[in-house]
Each structure stands twice: as C-alpha cells, then as structure tokens.
Design an enzyme around this catalytic site. Structure first.
Site, PDB file in Angstrom:
ATOM      1  N   ARG A   2       0.822  -1.195   0.000  1.00  0.00           N
ATOM      2  CA  ARG A   2       0.000   0.000   0.000  1.00  0.00           C
ATOM      3  C   ARG A   2       0.863   1.254   0.000  1.00  0.00           C
ATOM      4  NH1 ARG A   2      -2.098   3.773   2.631  1.00  0.00           N
ATOM      5  NH2 ARG A   2      -1.083   3.495   4.615  1.00  0.00           N
ATOM      6  N   ARG A   6       3.599   6.426  -3.282  1.00  0.00           N
ATOM      7  CA  ARG A   6       4.070   7.653  -2.646  1.00  0.00           C
ATOM      8  C   ARG A   6       5.579   7.848  -2.754  1.00  0.00           C
ATOM      9  NH1 ARG A   6       2.025   8.588   3.252  1.00  0.00           N
ATOM     10  NH2 ARG A   6       2.758   6.454   3.479  1.00  0.00           N
ATOM     11  N   ARG A  15       0.615  14.002  -9.121  1.00  0.00           N
ATOM     12  CA  ARG A  15      -0.200  14.542  -8.031  1.00  0.00           C
ATOM     13  C   ARG A  15       0.070  16.025  -7.761  1.00  0.00           C
ATOM     14  NH1 ARG A  15      -1.894  12.517  -3.522  1.00  0.00           N
ATOM     15  NH2 ARG A  15      -2.552  14.678  -3.305  1.00  0.00           N
ATOM     16  N   ASP A  51      -8.986   6.186  -1.013  1.00  0.00           N
ATOM     17  CA  ASP A  51      -8.682   6.303   0.416  1.00  0.00           C
ATOM     18  C   ASP A  51      -9.882   5.787   1.195  1.00  0.00           C
ATOM     19  OD1 ASP A  51      -6.556   7.587   2.350  1.00  0.00           O
ATOM     20  OD2 ASP A  51      -8.531   7.993   3.186  1.00  0.00           O
ATOM     21  N   TYR A 126     -11.816   8.163  12.823  1.00  0.00           N
ATOM     22  CA  TYR A 126     -11.629   9.449  12.124  1.00  0.00           C
ATOM     23  C   TYR A 126     -12.841  10.353  12.295  1.00  0.00           C
ATOM     24  CZ  TYR A 126      -7.385   7.714   9.957  1.00  0.00           C
ATOM     25  OH  TYR A 126      -6.115   7.241   9.766  1.00  0.00           O
TER      26      TYR A 126
HETATM   27  O1  1CP Z   1      -1.124   2.399  -2.813  1.00  0.00           O
HETATM   28  C1  1CP Z   1      -1.948   3.271  -2.555  1.00  0.00           C
HETATM   29  O2  1CP Z   1      -1.695   4.463  -2.573  1.00  0.00           O
HETATM   30  C2  1CP Z   1      -3.322   2.750  -2.274  1.00  0.00           C
HETATM   31  C3  1CP Z   1      -4.316   3.750  -1.878  1.00  0.00           C
HETATM   32  C4  1CP Z   1      -4.542   4.025  -0.412  1.00  0.00           C
HETATM   33  C5  1CP Z   1      -5.031   3.146   0.572  1.00  0.00           C
HETATM   34  C6  1CP Z   1      -5.224   1.647   0.473  1.00  0.00           C
HETATM   35  C7  1CP Z   1      -4.468   5.308   0.166  1.00  0.00           C
HETATM   36  C8  1CP Z   1      -4.024   6.519  -0.529  1.00  0.00           C
HETATM   37  N1  1CP Z   1      -4.979   5.244   1.433  1.00  0.00           N
HETATM   38  C9  1CP Z   1      -5.309   3.933   1.709  1.00  0.00           C
HETATM   39  C10 1CP Z   1      -5.921   3.387   2.916  1.00  0.00           C
HETATM   40  C11 1CP Z   1      -5.879   4.192   4.155  1.00  0.00           C
HETATM   41  N2  1CP Z   1      -6.039   5.532   4.339  1.00  0.00           N
HETATM   42  C12 1CP Z   1      -5.777   3.615   5.437  1.00  0.00           C
HETATM   43  C13 1CP Z   1      -5.749   2.124   5.699  1.00  0.00           C
HETATM   44  C14 1CP Z   1      -4.413   1.516   5.522  1.00  0.00           C
HETATM   45  C15 1CP Z   1      -3.352   1.945   6.504  1.00  0.00           C
HETATM   46  O3  1CP Z   1      -3.429   1.549   7.676  1.00  0.00           O
HETATM   47  O4  1CP Z   1      -2.415   2.639   6.127  1.00  0.00           O
HETATM   48  C16 1CP Z   1      -5.812   4.638   6.393  1.00  0.00           C
HETATM   49  C17 1CP Z   1      -5.722   4.518   7.894  1.00  0.00           C
HETATM   50  C18 1CP Z   1      -5.974   5.850   5.674  1.00  0.00           C
HETATM   51  C19 1CP Z   1      -6.141   7.197   6.251  1.00  0.00           C
HETATM   52  C20 1CP Z   1      -5.115   8.115   5.713  1.00  0.00           C
HETATM   53  N3  1CP Z   1      -5.202   8.669   4.478  1.00  0.00           N
HETATM   54  C21 1CP Z   1      -3.889   8.512   6.297  1.00  0.00           C
HETATM   55  C22 1CP Z   1      -3.373   8.067   7.669  1.00  0.00           C
HETATM   56  C23 1CP Z   1      -3.546   9.164   8.677  1.00  0.00           C
HETATM   57  C24 1CP Z   1      -3.336   8.690  10.106  1.00  0.00           C
HETATM   58  O5  1CP Z   1      -4.326   8.531  10.839  1.00  0.00           O
HETATM   59  O6  1CP Z   1      -2.170   8.466  10.483  1.00  0.00           O
HETATM   60  C25 1CP Z   1      -3.243   9.347   5.383  1.00  0.00           C
HETATM   61  C26 1CP Z   1      -1.928  10.053   5.540  1.00  0.00           C
HETATM   62  C27 1CP Z   1      -4.096   9.437   4.232  1.00  0.00           C
HETATM   63  C28 1CP Z   1      -3.848  10.164   2.964  1.00  0.00           C
HETATM   64  C29 1CP Z   1      -3.438   9.278   1.858  1.00  0.00           C
HETATM   65  N4  1CP Z   1      -4.170   8.213   1.382  1.00  0.00           N
HETATM   66  C30 1CP Z   1      -3.539   7.653   0.294  1.00  0.00           C
HETATM   67  C31 1CP Z   1      -2.349   8.414   0.046  1.00  0.00           C
HETATM   68  C32 1CP Z   1      -1.409   8.164  -1.089  1.00  0.00           C
HETATM   69  C33 1CP Z   1      -2.291   9.402   1.040  1.00  0.00           C
HETATM   70  C34 1CP Z   1      -1.220  10.446   1.209  1.00  0.00           C
HETATM   71  C35 1CP Z   1      -1.727  11.806   0.866  1.00  0.00           C
HETATM   72  C36 1CP Z   1      -1.195  12.385  -0.385  1.00  0.00           C
HETATM   73  O7  1CP Z   1      -0.449  11.769  -1.149  1.00  0.00           O
HETATM   74  O8  1CP Z   1      -1.564  13.565  -0.612  1.00  0.00           O
END
Ligand code: 1CP
Length: 342
Positions: A2, A6, A15, A51, A126
């Site tokens: 996952r 990034r 992005r 997400d 959240y």
């Molecule tokens: O490979 C991929 O990019 C797949 C897409 C993906 C997935 C499966 C993203 C994109 N988010 C998720 C799932 C996700 N999102 C989870 C479950 C998996 C895990 O435990 O990591 C969770 C908890 C989130 C919530 C979330 N979204 C966070 C975590 C915040 C925290 O509480 O610490 C964050 C930083 C995001 C933003 C996000 N989602 C995805 C990306 C690439 C990003 C980064 C933001 C960006 O690039 O602008």
C-alpha cells in the site's frame, strides 16, 4: 504494498497541484496512479488508488485529506443526529470508482486488482475524533459511554462500507481488503464486543451477496472461490486480536511486523492465509539485512496454508523505489524456486 506510489517520482509529478480527494475522484488519474507501482516493480497485484474516507465523503460527511496530516472531518460525529448525517451510498455516489475499476481491469489484463474499504472501527475513529488520533480518546469515550450510539454508528458505517465494496466487486476487482488499521488500540474483549460484529457484517455480507443471485456469472469463473472474491482483513498492532480478527470472516488475515507469521498462524488458525509482514523500516537497512528478513518471512509464512508477501504496513514516502523493485524480484525468485521444487 500500500502507498507504494508515494515513494515514486512519477506519482509526485502526477499529483502535483491535485488535492488527494480530487485525485481519487478522477478516473483517469486513479487508473494511472494504480498502474504506476505495477509497471515499476512488477508486483503480482495492483491496489486501487483511493482512500478509506472516500465513501464517507460520498455519504455526505464534509471532510478533506490534508497533506502531511491525513483525513480531517469538519464536524465530528458525536450524537445520534450526527449519525443520521451519514447517508447510505449507491453506485451513483461513487461512479468515479466504478469507472476507474472498469478501466483498470482492462488495462491490467491478467494482473489482479485489489479493491478496499475502511472497517467500521477505523472509520469511526476518524469521524469521532475529527482526524488522525494517537489514543482514540473521544472514540473510546463514546464507545464506553454510549454503547447504543456506538453500535448505531458502526452499523451505519458497515452499510456504507458494504455498498462501497459491492460497487468495486461488480466493477470487476479480483479481491477486496478491509482495513481496520487502528483496531490494535483495543483489548480483545472490547474488540469482540464493540467491533467484531460490525466487521463481520461487512465480510459476511460480501459472501451472502456473492453466493446469492446476480453473481452467478462470477461464480462460474474458475479463479474465484465459491464464496465470491477473496477477502483480506488487515490491522496494525493486532497481535492480541489475530484470533478474533480471523473470526470476522476473511480468507486472509494481514499481520504487521511485530508477530512472526508462524506464530500468527497459530493464533488465526490453519484454515486461513496470512499477508505480510516486512517492517517498512527494514527497507532502509543494508541489502543483506533486507534479504535475510525476506527469506525469514517467506519461511515462516509456510506455516500458513497461503501467504501473500507484503509489508507489515504502508510504504514510507522516503523509501528508495529501487529497493522495492529488488525486494519484489527476490520474492519472485525465492517463491518460484520453491514452486519448482514442488
Ligand atoms: O497504494 C496506494 O496508494 C493505495 C491507496 C490508499 C489506501 C489503500 C491510500 C491513498 N490510502 C489507503 C488506505 C488508508 N487511508 C488507510 C488504511 C491503511 C493503513 O493503515 O495505512 C488509512 C488509515 C488511511 C487514512 C489516511 N489517508 C492517512 C493516515 C492518517 C493517520 O491517521 O495516520 C493518510 C496520511 C491518508 C492520505 C493518503 N491516502 C492515500 C495516500 C497516497 C495518502 C497520502 C496523501 C497524499 O499523497 O496527498
């Protein structure tokens, strides 16, 4: 892996100037970003770019994904009236996901696409906290203080999640993953009482769905199990919860790096596959250390009836993409050698 994207320059480029939620709502961007790690690393499956908060936003909750922070909710959910604000969703509310999955299935050919959603507890955290949280204080205060409201909130989130996963399955994903990333904050007793029924509703709802009418065409395809698409259930810090999480009904249980896979199998039961569990930080170590860890994990994974090699949590943005490519090649080499040996 996952968030493998990034760490990629091609991801950062595409992005640039596109906010996270907007990029999740543009099918052509979703398609391109999902394909990037497959092209670069030759992984065996793609994970849909989206997400866990995307369906909640589609259900009418005002939220944003803030760079460097994560999801932030404008008006957190704390009362029964707030729960009513979470609408049920239909395919039309997430048509961009439907469209992206259909496009990806064509582009990916034989490479399977994994769809996903957030599990009720992690989504509730959240929504109740209003954003990322270390101790989940407000979430737990609601859970302990008003169990009825807590169960109403999780039941509503389970419905939204189930609908979101159904849209993805109908559009053609080959497997789904339910992320309960923060379930590890709970004791086993609290997990069983406050969370397990709702995660079970999602995972078993998918089986009911797929074995009922309307999916007969899918069941006829040999690569799909008779119970529909394979379901993966993942959390972090869940060593004490692995047995209970296994009972939620998934076919594969994700394990973080804290529990060796053979120990995890002892807790989950020998009827389920495991996924994991390289520590994402090991990717910053010298190559011989990484190689030894990959070999150890593949060996310990043999205790389970199936093993999906993966990291124990998401790829850290600072990870060197070339190290990821090398890890994928090593896993392929070691697993094909084993297959040759029968
Ligand atoms: O490979 C991929 O990019 C797949 C897409 C993906 C997935 C499966 C993203 C994109 N988010 C998720 C799932 C996700 N999102 C989870 C479950 C998996 C895990 O435990 O990591 C969770 C908890 C989130 C919530 C979330 N979204 C966070 C975590 C915040 C925290 O509480 O610490 C964050 C930083 C995001 C933003 C996000 N989602 C995805 C990306 C690439 C990003 C980064 C933001 C960006 O690039 O602008």
């Amino acid at each position: 892996m996952r968030q493998a994207g990034r760490s990629l320059p091609e991801y950062r480029e595409i992005r640039a100037n596109v906010p996270m939620l907007e990029s999740c709502r543009r099918p052509e961007l979703v398609t391109e970003i999902t394909l990037q790690p497959v092209r670069r690393h030759g992984v065996d499956a793609a994970i849909l770019f989206s997400d866990i908060v995307v369906p909640v936003a589609a259900a009418g909750i005002d939220l944003d994904i803030v760079p460097g922070t994560g999801p932030v909710v404008a008006e957190p959910i704390r009362t029964a009236a707030d729960v009513q604000r979470i609408r049920q969703i239909t395919r039309d509310d997430v048509s961009y996901v439907d469209e992206a999955v259909r496009q990806l299935v064509v582009e990916l050919g034989d490479t399977p696409l994994i769809g996903f959603a957030g599990a009720p507890f992690t989504l509730a955290s959240y929504l109740v906290e209003g954003g990322p949280s270390r101790n989940h204080v407000k979430t737990k205060a609601l859970m302990y203080g008003d169990p009825e409201l807590w169960h109403a909130l999780c039941a509503r989130l389970a419905e939204v999640t189930l609908s979101f996963l159904r849209v993805q399955i109908e559009a053609g994903v080959s497997a789904v993953q339910l992320f309960d990333s923060w379930a590890g904050a709970l004791s086993e007793a609290d997990y069983r009482r406050f969370v397990l029924p709702h995660s079970t509703a999602v995972l078993s709802g998918l089986v009911d769905d797929c074995s009922g009418s309307g999916h007969g065409d899918r069941r006829a395809e040999p690569e799909r199990s008779p119970d529909g698409v394979p379901r993966i259930h993942f959390g972090v810090g869940t060593a004490e919860l692995l047995g209970a999480m296994g009972e939620a009904g998934a076919d594969v249980v994700g394990v973080d790096w804290r529990t060796p896979l053979d120990v995890a199998t002892g807790r989950i039961g020998a009827d389920k596959a495991v996924q994991g569990n390289l520590d994402p930080c090991v990717l910053f170590a010298p190559w011989p250390v990484i190689e030894a860890e990959v070999r150890r994990i593949l060996k310990q994974g043999r205790a389970a009836p199936g093993h999906v090699f993966n990291l124990g949590h998401g790829v850290l943005p600072e990870t060197d993409p070339e190290v990821l490519t090398r890890v994928v090649a090593l896993v392929h080499e070691l697993s094909s050698r084993r297959a040759d040996q029968g």
